[in-house]
Write an enzyme that holds these catalytic residues in place. Structure first.
Site, PDB file in Angstrom:
ATOM      1  N   ASN A  10       0.868  -1.183   0.000  1.00 37.83           N
ATOM      2  CA  ASN A  10       0.000   0.000   0.000  1.00 37.83           C
ATOM      3  C   ASN A  10       0.905   1.234   0.000  1.00 37.83           C
ATOM      4  O   ASN A  10       1.541   1.526   1.002  1.00 37.83           O
ATOM      5  CB  ASN A  10      -0.886  -0.037   1.254  1.00 37.83           C
ATOM      6  CG  ASN A  10      -1.686   1.247   1.424  1.00 37.83           C
ATOM      7  OD1 ASN A  10      -1.779   2.069   0.505  1.00 37.83           O
ATOM      8  ND2 ASN A  10      -2.277   1.423   2.600  1.00 37.83           N
ATOM      9  N   LYS A  12       0.040   4.285  -0.174  1.00 43.29           N
ATOM     10  CA  LYS A  12      -0.575   5.481   0.441  1.00 43.29           C
ATOM     11  C   LYS A  12      -0.395   6.677  -0.504  1.00 43.29           C
ATOM     12  O   LYS A  12      -0.452   6.494  -1.718  1.00 43.29           O
ATOM     13  CB  LYS A  12      -0.009   5.704   1.842  1.00 43.29           C
ATOM     14  CG  LYS A  12      -0.083   4.415   2.673  1.00 43.29           C
ATOM     15  CD  LYS A  12       0.248   4.573   4.116  1.00 43.29           C
ATOM     16  CE  LYS A  12       0.163   3.206   4.784  1.00 43.29           C
ATOM     17  NZ  LYS A  12       0.336   3.268   6.231  1.00 43.29           N
ATOM     18  N   HIS A  95      -9.311   1.302   5.489  1.00 41.94           N
ATOM     19  CA  HIS A  95      -7.951   1.413   6.035  1.00 41.94           C
ATOM     20  C   HIS A  95      -7.978   2.343   7.242  1.00 41.94           C
ATOM     21  O   HIS A  95      -8.746   3.305   7.287  1.00 41.94           O
ATOM     22  CB  HIS A  95      -6.998   1.948   4.960  1.00 41.94           C
ATOM     23  CG  HIS A  95      -5.570   1.890   5.402  1.00 41.94           C
ATOM     24  ND1 HIS A  95      -5.008   2.865   6.191  1.00 41.94           N
ATOM     25  CD2 HIS A  95      -4.613   0.955   5.201  1.00 41.94           C
ATOM     26  CE1 HIS A  95      -3.755   2.526   6.449  1.00 41.94           C
ATOM     27  NE2 HIS A  95      -3.489   1.370   5.859  1.00 41.94           N
ATOM     28  N   GLU A  97      -6.221   4.717   8.134  1.00 48.62           N
ATOM     29  CA  GLU A  97      -6.070   6.162   7.858  1.00 48.62           C
ATOM     30  C   GLU A  97      -7.377   6.742   7.327  1.00 48.62           C
ATOM     31  O   GLU A  97      -7.700   7.900   7.584  1.00 48.62           O
ATOM     32  CB  GLU A  97      -4.895   6.370   6.893  1.00 48.62           C
ATOM     33  CG  GLU A  97      -3.568   6.184   7.633  1.00 48.62           C
ATOM     34  CD  GLU A  97      -2.463   5.520   6.839  1.00 48.62           C
ATOM     35  OE1 GLU A  97      -2.510   5.531   5.600  1.00 48.62           O
ATOM     36  OE2 GLU A  97      -1.546   4.959   7.481  1.00 48.62           O
ATOM     37  N   GLU A 171      -4.722  -4.737  10.808  1.00 46.47           N
ATOM     38  CA  GLU A 171      -3.669  -3.730  10.926  1.00 46.47           C
ATOM     39  C   GLU A 171      -3.873  -2.957  12.227  1.00 46.47           C
ATOM     40  O   GLU A 171      -4.641  -1.989  12.267  1.00 46.47           O
ATOM     41  CB  GLU A 171      -3.734  -2.754   9.743  1.00 46.47           C
ATOM     42  CG  GLU A 171      -3.530  -3.422   8.403  1.00 46.47           C
ATOM     43  CD  GLU A 171      -3.012  -2.425   7.363  1.00 46.47           C
ATOM     44  OE1 GLU A 171      -1.958  -2.714   6.791  1.00 46.47           O
ATOM     45  OE2 GLU A 171      -3.634  -1.374   7.148  1.00 46.47           O
ATOM     46  N   GLY A 177       3.203   2.457  10.603  1.00 41.82           N
ATOM     47  CA  GLY A 177       4.136   3.559  10.401  1.00 41.82           C
ATOM     48  C   GLY A 177       4.929   3.928  11.639  1.00 41.82           C
ATOM     49  O   GLY A 177       5.556   4.978  11.699  1.00 41.82           O
ATOM     50  N   SER A 217       4.106  -1.984  10.016  1.00 43.07           N
ATOM     51  CA  SER A 217       5.570  -2.026  10.118  1.00 43.07           C
ATOM     52  C   SER A 217       6.169  -3.366   9.688  1.00 43.07           C
ATOM     53  O   SER A 217       7.120  -3.857  10.301  1.00 43.07           O
ATOM     54  CB  SER A 217       6.029  -1.652  11.535  1.00 43.07           C
ATOM     55  OG  SER A 217       5.661  -0.313  11.823  1.00 43.07           O
TER      56      SER A 217
HETATM   57  P1  13P Z   1       3.545   0.537   7.448  1.00 46.00           P
HETATM   58  O1  13P Z   1       4.038  -0.757   6.879  1.00 46.00           O
HETATM   59  O2  13P Z   1       4.241   1.741   6.892  1.00 46.00           O
HETATM   60  O3  13P Z   1       3.482   0.490   8.937  1.00 46.00           O
HETATM   61  O4  13P Z   1       1.999   0.690   6.953  1.00 46.00           O
HETATM   62  C1  13P Z   1       1.121  -0.364   7.124  1.00 46.00           C
HETATM   63  C2  13P Z   1      -0.139  -0.066   6.400  1.00 46.00           C
HETATM   64  O5  13P Z   1      -0.895   0.804   6.792  1.00 46.00           O
HETATM   65  C3  13P Z   1      -0.437  -0.837   5.183  1.00 46.00           C
HETATM   66  O6  13P Z   1      -1.734  -0.620   4.754  1.00 46.00           O
END
Ligand code: 13P
Length: 255
Positions: A10, A12, A95, A97, A171, A177, A217
């Site tokens: 992903n 983003k 997601h 976010e 997640e 992140g 992560s």
């Molecule tokens: P990270 O791997 O950067 O922690 O992000 C995970 C994520 O949100 C994948 O959708």
């Protein structure tokens, strides 16, 4: 039957069309890859990525979000038919976010999963608890609420039963992140909770067949342990999917 391992990236809001094309040119996947590989670029980069990926790479593409209507006056949104026409076969829904920065709720996730299934694409429903919820012992309650909001729809259950198109991604918000990864035991525990509920809504065969990915992560040095945990059928990688060589190293660990 155990689903095929999936390694998904992903991106983003990273990598515009030119950078996406560079990524595709640099990506070298291990020749014996058995995992299913999916990339979720920003929608504006999808065409450039699709054009530059070699056919042999067999990388599938997805979008990070959709609206539930097929067209109309929804400034800034994109629809499932448009995503399909652009070459997407997967759609991330809910997601963290989207939920925590843009205020999307369980109702939005439910309508979006319905629209994605209706449009012939495969939804990847994301669920996960915040750190506060975890500290209050609410992991199971939160992730099951997020899952049930979608499975309560009869249309969703029927379509999944007949077409077997749904993936989950667990997640934990505190692991996204942050460099903090759930342990393989944490991930396996949450995945088991989700698996049991999938089976109770969808029956043994269909419920066991829904792949559950872990995200938060994931890096080349922890992907192998996470992927070998029970009920972890793949990974959804954020930051480490932006670099073609680290993404390829994660794919290699999916078998
Ligand atoms: P990270 O791997 O950067 O922690 O992000 C995970 C994520 O949100 C994948 O959708």
């Amino acid at each position: 039957m155990a689903p095929r391992t999936m390694v998904a990236g992903n991106w983003k809001m990273n990598l515009g069309p030119a950078e996406a094309a560079d990524f595709a040119q640099e990506l070298t996947l291990p020749p014996s890859t058995r995992s299913e590989v999916v990339l979720f670029p920003p929608a504006l980069s999808l065409a450039a990525l699709r054009e530059e990926l070699s056919d042999e790479s067999e990388v599938a593409l997805g979008v990070q979000n959709v609206h539930w209507e097929a067209s109309g006056a929804y400034t800034g949104e994109l629809s499932v038919p448009m995503a399909a026409e652009a070459g997407a076969t997967f759609v991330l829904v809910g997601h963290s976010e989207r939920r925590h920065i843009f205020g999307e709720g369980d109702d939005d996730a439910s309508r979006k999963v319905e629209a994605v299934l209706r449009g012939g694409l495969t939804p990847v429903l994301c669920v996960g608890e915040t750190l506060e919820e975890r500290k209050r012992g609410e992991v199971a309650g939160v992730i099951l609420r997020q899952l049930e909001a979608v499975l309560e729809s009869g249309e969703v259950r029927e379509r999944i039963a007949s077409e077997a198109r749904l993936l989950l991604a667990y997640e934990p918000v505190w692991a996204i992140g942050t460099g903090e990864t759930a342990t393989p035991e944490d991930a396996a525990g949450a995945h088991r909770i989700l698996r049991e509920r999938l089976v109770s809504y969808l029956g043994d065969t269909v419920g066991e067949g829904v792949p559950i990915l872990y995200g938060g992560s994931v890096k080349p040095d922890n992907a192998g342990d996470l992927l070998s945990a029970p009920d972890v059928n793949g990974v959804l990688v954020g930051g480490a999917s932006l670099d073609p060589s680290s993404f390829a190293r994660i794919v290699a660990q999916g078998g």
